[in-house]
Write a protein that holds these residues in place. Structure first.
Motif, PDB file in Angstrom:
ATOM      1  N   ARG A  34       0.838  -1.202   0.000  1.00  0.00           N
ATOM      2  CA  ARG A  34       0.000   0.000   0.000  1.00  0.00           C
ATOM      3  C   ARG A  34       0.875   1.254   0.000  1.00  0.00           C
ATOM      4  N   ALA A  35       1.934   1.226   0.814  1.00  0.00           N
ATOM      5  CA  ALA A  35       2.838   2.380   0.858  1.00  0.00           C
ATOM      6  C   ALA A  35       3.439   2.627  -0.518  1.00  0.00           C
ATOM      7  N   ALA A  36       3.855   1.549  -1.192  1.00  0.00           N
ATOM      8  CA  ALA A  36       4.441   1.703  -2.528  1.00  0.00           C
ATOM      9  C   ALA A  36       3.397   2.214  -3.515  1.00  0.00           C
ATOM     10  N   GLU A  38       0.702   3.977  -2.872  1.00  0.00           N
ATOM     11  CA  GLU A  38       0.404   5.391  -2.593  1.00  0.00           C
ATOM     12  C   GLU A  38       1.503   6.301  -3.123  1.00  0.00           C
ATOM     13  N   ALA A  39       2.764   5.857  -2.973  1.00  0.00           N
ATOM     14  CA  ALA A  39       3.872   6.673  -3.487  1.00  0.00           C
ATOM     15  C   ALA A  39       3.765   6.787  -5.006  1.00  0.00           C
ATOM     16  N   GLU A  42       1.089   9.283  -5.722  1.00  0.00           N
ATOM     17  CA  GLU A  42       1.598  10.638  -5.480  1.00  0.00           C
ATOM     18  C   GLU A  42       2.450  11.107  -6.654  1.00  0.00           C
ATOM     19  N   GLU A  43       3.226  10.188  -7.196  1.00  0.00           N
ATOM     20  CA  GLU A  43       4.051  10.510  -8.363  1.00  0.00           C
ATOM     21  C   GLU A  43       3.153  10.931  -9.533  1.00  0.00           C
ATOM     22  N   ASP A  46       1.812  14.307  -8.846  1.00  0.00           N
ATOM     23  CA  ASP A  46       2.898  15.266  -9.097  1.00  0.00           C
ATOM     24  C   ASP A  46       3.027  15.554 -10.587  1.00  0.00           C
ATOM     25  N   ARG A  50       2.637  19.084 -12.502  1.00  0.00           N
ATOM     26  CA  ARG A  50       3.708  19.660 -13.315  1.00  0.00           C
ATOM     27  C   ARG A  50       3.309  19.861 -14.766  1.00  0.00           C
TER      28      ARG A  50
END
Lengths: 320, 417
Positions: A34-36, A38-39, A42-43, A46, A50
């Motif tokens: 899950r942490a991976a 979510e990261a 987020e990317e 991002d 951008r």
């Protein structure tokens, strides 16, 4: 709370780029997956922040405001994306082009909220990749004349997938599928016990692509439609004629290691109605012609299974 | 209210009232980019996590600076940073970066509990320092940092971005005019859907990388997120709260963590907490309405959402001349007047709508202010004292969340120490 040690499956999602991105991750521990995931999301957010043409505070808006006055420094990932756009533009004979924003305004594909002035006509619009200058040493982008405006379109989704996949690999994830709006897909490894992630190019009898450390992009001339003089026009512009593409194909899919190249070539194929002559063999293409026939070309045609063979893990929709 | 804030309050109140009276609409507040004169300012960024990478992105837009070095003790993060940032040298130890004489300034974005040593080392190395907020995880560290900053040769700035944000500056001029009038109450929230956990490929790095979930060093949602939002309130009302109550629990992320994923705080202002209150909510389990702050006044309310701001007027509030051509947005039964930087200029060009939303993220304006303080001698917008006090309030709120007790915030606590 944890799933059994060997078969944790985690799904995460994010709203970005006007669509829904989703990732499926397989592995041992659901908390770290899950942490991976979510990261990775987020990317993707991002990348949206951008590269959005519609956000005033995006890096893309900053480039579009500034690059005609002076070279704009960008990060290496953004530079690599722009360089890839140049490369595909050259290989596809100009059929893929990220400088079409002024034409999108001429043809009213964007709403009226954009701040740039609308060119009087398609002929006068500052369009063409030759108006964009990249300096690899300084890592800058410059426009050769005022009025140039970049619209990354699907390329931004490709960049989001590049970033997401990098984050997942860095986190040690070995089996994941990430997609944006079902039309842009990147695969890491394969689902447990399988040879690859099976993605169907549409519904019913459509072919299935087996993806393993590969990316897929699907484009179609449908999607957003504008009416002009009673004629229904798709939302992909042919950079060569500066008008909406009027090709006869129903769908084009590109399979490549790079999500960016896959995006560029799938768009180019809808414009051309065919695989570009200059396309590298490692890019595998699937084109659904107006006659309902699928045409598969490229070195890895073995990745595309005929209609109805095996249940897919995922279905694409014909949306850009 | 401390002396510094009282002085700052008076100066700004007069300034804002003056500006307001002089303009038919609103002050033009979009700052110009820092001037480029001669060689660019060489900057090092220490800590290349999520915030560090955002900092790299915004610094790249400022032509007056060049990032020449980055530092992270985690090798994979350092590699990822070097992949993104062109022309930079990588370091795994901040002391090696600080030895570089050609680096004039550093931006510190490491985990909060590592700030103190790095900030003090940077000051001793004679560098200009931009330190992320919250500045530290203990009150003692906050005071040590502030003491070190007082002896600094260079600029010492703290990343309290609200104070640099053009929309927030504009809204503050309204807040300090009759447009809002008597402050009734305030509320703020930071809602997001996230586990707050970062992926870690090397299990031995788990505790270090997931410091926000390590209750030994984490200052929780109230400290990490609240500090920034509480400071917006401090800056607006010119006061610090006098007492805070709080509660927190794990409502959603039942993954073995011990740090609350949902908190609520009540911060009371005025003597004995008898003034206005700020209600604060933060959660990692729901993202509705994201991050914002609201000020309720007897004439109007102001809602601030970092890139955007709105004013909602009471029906009996006096009408300002410029309202006729203001840009408006409907929120269910309420109509907000969009707060637009450079509104005078845009309105005269008939382009008011294009000014909705800022041209850059808040972070850009805070970093640009830091650069201007170094290269143009501009006053520091948020210094170590403001950083210390904002963080001490955040720490008090976190203590209230952890203990469930009312925590008094005294002048002695917030004093220079």
């Amino acid at each position: 709370m944890l799933a059994r040690a060997e078969d944790a499956v985690v799904r995460v999602a994010a709203a970005a780029m006007g669509t829904r991105f989703e990732a499926v991750l397989c592995g041992r521990d659901s908390a770290s997956l899950r942490a991976a995931g979510e990261a990775a999301m987020e990317e993707i957010r991002d990348a949206d922040a951008r590269y959005s043409l519609f956000r005033r505070d995006s890096l893309l808006s900053h480039i579009n405001r500034t690059a005609a006055e002076r070279p704009v420094r960008v990060d290496r990932e953004t530079f690599a994306m722009l360089a890839c756009a140049m490369e595909v533009n050259a290989l596809a004979g100009g059929a893929f082009d990220i400088t079409l924003a002024p034409l999108m305004r001429v043809w009213k594909f964007h709403d009226g909220s954009s701040s740039a002035a609308e060119p009087a006509s398609a002929e006068e619009a500052a369009v063409g990749m030759d108006l964009v200058e990249l300096d690899e040493v300084e890592c800058t982008v410059r426009f050769k004349r005022p009025g140039v405006s970049l619209d990354l379109g699907g390329l931004a989704k490709g960049a989001a997938l590049v970033g997401a996949a990098a984050v997942l690999r860095q986190a040690g994830v070995t089996s994941a599928l990430v997609h944006g709006g079902t039309s842009s897909v990147t695969a890491i490894g394969a689902p447990p016990g399988r040879d690859g992630w099976r993605v169907q190019l549409g519904r019913d009898a459509a072919p299935v692509v087996v993806l393993r450390d590969m990316s897929l992009s699907v484009s179609a001339p449908s999607g957003r439609i504008v009416e002009r003089n009673g004629e229904r026009l798709g939302h992909i512009i042919d950079p060569r004629t500066r008008a909406p593409a009027t090709c006869g194909i129903a769908m084009a899919a590109a399979i490549d290691e790079s999500p960016l190249r896959a995006e560029g070539f799938s768009t180019a194929m809808v414009v051309l109605g065919a695989r570009p002559m200059g396309a590298p063999p490692e890019m595998t293409s699937v084109i659904l012609g107006g006659d309902g026939e699928y045409r598969v070309e490229g070195a890895r045609a073995d990745l595309v299974l005929g209609a109805g063979r095996g249940r897919p893990d995922h279905e694409t929709e014909h949306m850009n | 209210m401390s002396e510094i804030d009282r002085r700052e309050f008076l100066v700004n109140a007069v300034g804002a009232a003056g500006a307001f009276a002089a303009l038919s609409i609103v002050p033009d507040v979009l700052p110009a980019a820092p001037r480029v004169s001669g060689a660019p300012l060489n900057v090092g960024v220490i800590g290349i996590g999520r915030q560090g990478r955002a900092i790299l992105g915004e610094l790249a837009k400022i032509d007056a600076v060049r990032v020449t070095a980055i530092c992270d003790s985690d090798s994979s993060r350092l590699e990822a940073g070097l992949r993104r940032a062109a022309g930079t040298e990588g370091f795994d130890d901040h002391r090696k970066l600080l030895e570089k004489n050609d680096i004039a300034a550093v931006v510190i974005a490491t985990p909060t509990h590592q700030h103190k040593q790095i900030a003090i080392d940077a000051v001793q190395a004679g560098k200009h320092v931009y330190l992320e907020a919250p500045i530290a995880h203990t009150a003692e560290d906050c005071r040590e940092i502030a003491r070190a900053a007082r002896g600094a040769k260079g600029v010492f700035a703290v990343g309290l971005e609200g104070r640099s944000n053009p929309v927030y500056k504009l809204a503050r001029s309204f807040f300090r005019s009759d447009a809002v009038r008597d402050l009734i109450s305030m509320r703020a929230q930071h809602h997001q859907k996230s586990s707050w956990r970062v992926p870690v490929s090397d299990p031995s790095r788990e505790k270090a990388m997931n410091w926000k979930l390590d209750k030994e060093v984490s200052i929780g949602l109230a400290g990490e997120l609240g500090t920034h939002q509480f400071d917006v309130v401090h800056w607006y009302v010119g006061q610090y709260p006098t007492r805070v109550r709080g509660s927190g629990s794990i409502r959603f992320h039942q993954d073995g963590r011990e740090v609350a994923d949902t908190v609520a705080c009540d911060l009371a202002f005025g003597e004995g907490g008898g003034g206005a209150h700020l209600q604060y909510m933060a959660t990692l389990a729901n993202s509705f309405e994201g991050r914002h702050e609201v000020f309720h006044g007897s004439n109007a309310s102001i809602k601030l959402a970092w890139s955007h701001g709105w004013m909602f007027k009471e029906a009996d509030a006096p009408t300002q001349g410029w309202e006729v051509y203001a840009n408006r947005q409907q929120f269910h039964n309420d109509e907000g007047i969009t707060l637009i930087a450079e509104a005078t200029k845009l309105a005269s060009q008939g382009k008011l709508k294009e000014g909705v939303g800022l041209p850059h993220p808040s972070l850009y304006y805070a970093l640009a202010d830091f650069v201007r303080s170094i290269t143009e001698g501009a006053p520091v917008v948020a210094g170590a004292e403001e950083g210390m006090r904002a963080t001490l309030v955040g720490l008090a709120a976190q203590q209230a969340v952890l203990t469930g007790q009312t925590v008094e915030i005294t002048q002695e606590m917030l004093g220079a120490g």
